[in-house]
Design a protein around this motif. Structure first.
Motif, PDB file in Angstrom:
ATOM      1  N   ASP A 144       7.640  -2.699  -6.996  1.00 56.47           N
ATOM      2  CA  ASP A 144       8.270  -3.567  -7.979  1.00 56.47           C
ATOM      3  C   ASP A 144       8.635  -4.745  -7.138  1.00 56.47           C
ATOM      4  OD1 ASP A 144       8.969  -5.060 -10.308  1.00 56.47           O
ATOM      5  OD2 ASP A 144      10.678  -3.439 -10.693  1.00 56.47           O
ATOM      6  N   ILE A 145       8.066  -5.627  -6.592  1.00 58.42           N
ATOM      7  CA  ILE A 145       8.526  -6.711  -5.837  1.00 58.42           C
ATOM      8  C   ILE A 145       7.720  -8.216  -6.538  1.00 58.42           C
ATOM      9  CG2 ILE A 145       8.604  -5.504  -3.812  1.00 58.42           C
ATOM     10  CD1 ILE A 145       6.051  -6.674  -3.019  1.00 58.42           C
ATOM     11  N   GLN A 146       8.218  -9.105  -6.083  1.00 60.76           N
ATOM     12  CA  GLN A 146       7.819 -10.592  -6.607  1.00 60.76           C
ATOM     13  C   GLN A 146       6.973 -11.165  -5.549  1.00 60.76           C
ATOM     14  OE1 GLN A 146       8.107 -11.603  -9.778  1.00 60.76           O
ATOM     15  NE2 GLN A 146       9.070  -9.717  -9.986  1.00 60.76           N
ATOM     16  N   GLN A 147       7.264 -11.066  -4.172  1.00 57.14           N
ATOM     17  CA  GLN A 147       6.612 -11.697  -3.071  1.00 57.14           C
ATOM     18  C   GLN A 147       6.440 -10.628  -1.944  1.00 57.14           C
ATOM     19  OE1 GLN A 147       5.854 -14.895  -3.099  1.00 57.14           O
ATOM     20  NE2 GLN A 147       6.923 -15.178  -4.848  1.00 57.14           N
ATOM     21  N   PRO A 148       5.209 -10.909  -1.361  1.00 52.89           N
ATOM     22  CA  PRO A 148       4.730  -9.819  -0.338  1.00 52.89           C
ATOM     23  C   PRO A 148       5.838  -9.745   0.912  1.00 52.89           C
ATOM     24  CG  PRO A 148       2.707 -11.210  -0.758  1.00 52.89           C
ATOM     25  CD  PRO A 148       4.105 -11.849  -1.534  1.00 52.89           C
ATOM     26  N   ALA A 149       6.433 -10.567   1.163  1.00 52.71           N
ATOM     27  CA  ALA A 149       7.762 -10.623   2.028  1.00 52.71           C
ATOM     28  C   ALA A 149       8.587  -9.488   1.807  1.00 52.71           C
ATOM     29  CB  ALA A 149       8.236 -11.887   2.268  1.00 52.71           C
ATOM     30  N   GLU A 150       8.924  -9.224   0.717  1.00 50.86           N
ATOM     31  CA  GLU A 150       9.974  -8.361   0.149  1.00 50.86           C
ATOM     32  C   GLU A 150       9.510  -6.897   0.381  1.00 50.86           C
ATOM     33  OE1 GLU A 150      11.190  -8.707  -4.079  1.00 50.86           O
ATOM     34  OE2 GLU A 150      10.323 -10.441  -4.238  1.00 50.86           O
ATOM     35  N   LEU A 151       8.420  -6.579   0.740  1.00 48.65           N
ATOM     36  CA  LEU A 151       8.040  -5.367   1.167  1.00 48.65           C
ATOM     37  C   LEU A 151       8.848  -4.919   2.338  1.00 48.65           C
ATOM     38  CD1 LEU A 151       4.083  -5.207   1.169  1.00 48.65           C
ATOM     39  CD2 LEU A 151       5.574  -3.988  -0.248  1.00 48.65           C
ATOM     40  N   ALA A 152       9.439  -5.669   3.095  1.00 47.94           N
ATOM     41  CA  ALA A 152      10.062  -5.578   4.444  1.00 47.94           C
ATOM     42  C   ALA A 152      11.461  -4.624   4.082  1.00 47.94           C
ATOM     43  CB  ALA A 152      10.492  -6.612   5.155  1.00 47.94           C
ATOM     44  N   TYR A 153      11.841  -4.933   2.842  1.00 46.91           N
ATOM     45  CA  TYR A 153      13.139  -3.915   2.376  1.00 46.91           C
ATOM     46  C   TYR A 153      13.157  -3.525   1.170  1.00 46.91           C
ATOM     47  CZ  TYR A 153      13.967  -8.383  -0.278  1.00 46.91           C
ATOM     48  OH  TYR A 153      13.686  -9.786  -0.998  1.00 46.91           O
ATOM     49  N   ALA A 154      12.040  -3.634   0.190  1.00 49.00           N
ATOM     50  CA  ALA A 154      11.481  -2.888  -0.871  1.00 49.00           C
ATOM     51  C   ALA A 154      11.405  -1.574  -1.136  1.00 49.00           C
ATOM     52  CB  ALA A 154      10.443  -3.743  -1.926  1.00 49.00           C
ATOM     53  N   VAL A 155      10.934  -1.092   0.238  1.00 51.19           N
ATOM     54  CA  VAL A 155      10.428   0.214   0.334  1.00 51.19           C
ATOM     55  C   VAL A 155      11.605   1.437   0.077  1.00 51.19           C
ATOM     56  CG1 VAL A 155       9.459   2.160   1.908  1.00 51.19           C
ATOM     57  CG2 VAL A 155       8.432  -0.380   1.609  1.00 51.19           C
ATOM     58  N   GLN A 156      12.053   1.590  -1.127  1.00 50.34           N
ATOM     59  CA  GLN A 156      13.341   2.477  -1.525  1.00 50.34           C
ATOM     60  C   GLN A 156      12.564   3.315  -2.984  1.00 50.34           C
ATOM     61  OE1 GLN A 156      16.400   0.126  -2.957  1.00 50.34           O
ATOM     62  NE2 GLN A 156      15.431  -1.516  -1.748  1.00 50.34           N
ATOM     63  N   THR A 157      13.076   4.445  -3.157  1.00 47.39           N
ATOM     64  CA  THR A 157      12.740   5.127  -4.280  1.00 47.39           C
ATOM     65  C   THR A 157      12.782   4.315  -5.614  1.00 47.39           C
ATOM     66  OG1 THR A 157      13.463   7.121  -3.305  1.00 47.39           O
ATOM     67  CG2 THR A 157      12.961   7.483  -5.743  1.00 47.39           C
ATOM     68  N   GLY A 158      13.949   3.547  -5.783  1.00 46.25           N
ATOM     69  CA  GLY A 158      13.994   2.792  -7.182  1.00 46.25           C
ATOM     70  C   GLY A 158      13.094   1.559  -7.382  1.00 46.25           C
ATOM     71  N   ARG A 159      12.602   1.226  -6.481  1.00 45.47           N
ATOM     72  CA  ARG A 159      11.478   0.220  -6.475  1.00 45.47           C
ATOM     73  C   ARG A 159       9.896   0.700  -6.727  1.00 45.47           C
ATOM     74  NH1 ARG A 159      13.530  -5.200  -3.938  1.00 45.47           N
ATOM     75  NH2 ARG A 159      12.406  -6.015  -5.502  1.00 45.47           N
ATOM     76  N   LEU A 160       9.771   1.889  -6.599  1.00 49.22           N
ATOM     77  CA  LEU A 160       8.265   2.372  -6.389  1.00 49.22           C
ATOM     78  C   LEU A 160       7.721   2.367  -7.925  1.00 49.22           C
ATOM     79  CD1 LEU A 160       6.067   3.700  -4.714  1.00 49.22           C
ATOM     80  CD2 LEU A 160       7.369   5.867  -5.387  1.00 49.22           C
ATOM     81  N   ARG A 161       6.799   1.742  -7.973  1.00 49.57           N
ATOM     82  CA  ARG A 161       6.029   1.708  -9.495  1.00 49.57           C
ATOM     83  C   ARG A 161       5.118   2.716  -9.853  1.00 49.57           C
ATOM     84  NH1 ARG A 161       5.716  -3.791 -12.250  1.00 49.57           N
ATOM     85  NH2 ARG A 161       7.034  -2.830 -13.890  1.00 49.57           N
ATOM     86  N   GLN A 162       4.071   2.702  -8.585  1.00 50.67           N
ATOM     87  CA  GLN A 162       3.173   3.819  -8.946  1.00 50.67           C
ATOM     88  C   GLN A 162       2.635   4.352  -7.327  1.00 50.67           C
ATOM     89  OE1 GLN A 162      -0.954   2.665 -10.322  1.00 50.67           O
ATOM     90  NE2 GLN A 162      -0.315   3.834 -12.087  1.00 50.67           N
ATOM     91  N   ARG A 163       2.289   5.586  -7.322  1.00 44.68           N
ATOM     92  CA  ARG A 163       1.632   6.214  -6.103  1.00 44.68           C
ATOM     93  C   ARG A 163       0.468   6.770  -6.360  1.00 44.68           C
ATOM     94  NH1 ARG A 163       5.725   9.742  -4.457  1.00 44.68           N
ATOM     95  NH2 ARG A 163       6.587   8.213  -3.253  1.00 44.68           N
ATOM     96  N   VAL A 164      -0.527   6.475  -5.645  1.00 46.42           N
ATOM     97  CA  VAL A 164      -2.006   7.071  -5.533  1.00 46.42           C
ATOM     98  C   VAL A 164      -2.097   7.743  -4.369  1.00 46.42           C
ATOM     99  CG1 VAL A 164      -4.144   6.337  -5.822  1.00 46.42           C
ATOM    100  CG2 VAL A 164      -2.609   5.059  -6.874  1.00 46.42           C
ATOM    101  N   PHE A 165      -2.589   9.082  -4.529  1.00 43.71           N
ATOM    102  CA  PHE A 165      -2.891   9.733  -3.409  1.00 43.71           C
ATOM    103  C   PHE A 165      -4.461  10.548  -3.620  1.00 43.71           C
ATOM    104  CE2 PHE A 165      -2.582  13.954  -1.074  1.00 43.71           C
ATOM    105  CZ  PHE A 165      -2.508  13.440   0.121  1.00 43.71           C
ATOM    106  N   ASN A 166      -5.171  10.281  -2.602  1.00 42.43           N
ATOM    107  CA  ASN A 166      -6.524  10.747  -3.005  1.00 42.43           C
ATOM    108  C   ASN A 166      -7.265  10.232  -3.990  1.00 42.43           C
ATOM    109  OD1 ASN A 166      -6.777  12.286  -0.404  1.00 42.43           O
ATOM    110  ND2 ASN A 166      -5.981  14.019  -1.307  1.00 42.43           N
ATOM    111  N   GLY A 167      -6.899   8.882  -4.356  1.00 39.23           N
ATOM    112  CA  GLY A 167      -7.719   8.419  -5.594  1.00 39.23           C
ATOM    113  C   GLY A 167      -6.942   8.730  -6.936  1.00 39.23           C
ATOM    114  N   GLU A 168      -5.877   9.696  -7.012  1.00 36.44           N
ATOM    115  CA  GLU A 168      -5.460  10.260  -7.948  1.00 36.44           C
ATOM    116  C   GLU A 168      -3.910   9.532  -8.388  1.00 36.44           C
ATOM    117  OE1 GLU A 168      -7.105  12.047 -10.690  1.00 36.44           O
ATOM    118  OE2 GLU A 168      -8.822  11.853  -9.092  1.00 36.44           O
ATOM    119  N   VAL A 169      -3.627   8.754  -9.470  1.00 37.42           N
ATOM    120  CA  VAL A 169      -2.236   8.694  -9.668  1.00 37.42           C
ATOM    121  C   VAL A 169      -1.234   9.829  -9.871  1.00 37.42           C
ATOM    122  CG1 VAL A 169      -0.477   7.464 -11.373  1.00 37.42           C
ATOM    123  CG2 VAL A 169      -2.658   6.584 -10.858  1.00 37.42           C
TER     124      VAL A 169
END
Length: 76
Positions: free
Chosen positions: A47-72
């Motif tokens: 859940d970010i607005q700009q790609p540069a936010e990835l540097a500090y957005a990697v935290q549980t509360g901002r995770l919107r969706q995780r896909v593993f082996n092609g499955e949500v």
């Protein structure tokens, strides 16, 4: 003003590449860090607005969706 906008776009692309393809390559996994047909389908959507936010957005509360082996496996 257009030059600064173009420079900003380059910065955003570089930030995104640094957190994806370049990061995967640095870890010895050049097949990762990209979305493409035939590539492993493991990714997270943040859940970010700009790609540069990835540097500090990697935290549980901002995770919107995780896909593993092609499955949500997680969606908020």
């Amino acid at each position: 003003r257009k030059e600064s906008s173009a420079a900003s776009d380059v910065y955003k692309r570089q930030a995104l590449a640094g957190m994806t393809a370049h990061g995967a390559r640095a870890l010895g996994h050049p097949e990762l860090g990209r979305i493409a047909v035939g590539a492993p389908a493991d990714l997270c959507l943040w859940d970010i607005q700009q790609p540069a936010e990835l540097a500090y957005a990697v935290q549980t509360g901002r995770l919107r969706q995780r896909v593993f082996n092609g499955e949500v496996v997680y969606a908020r």
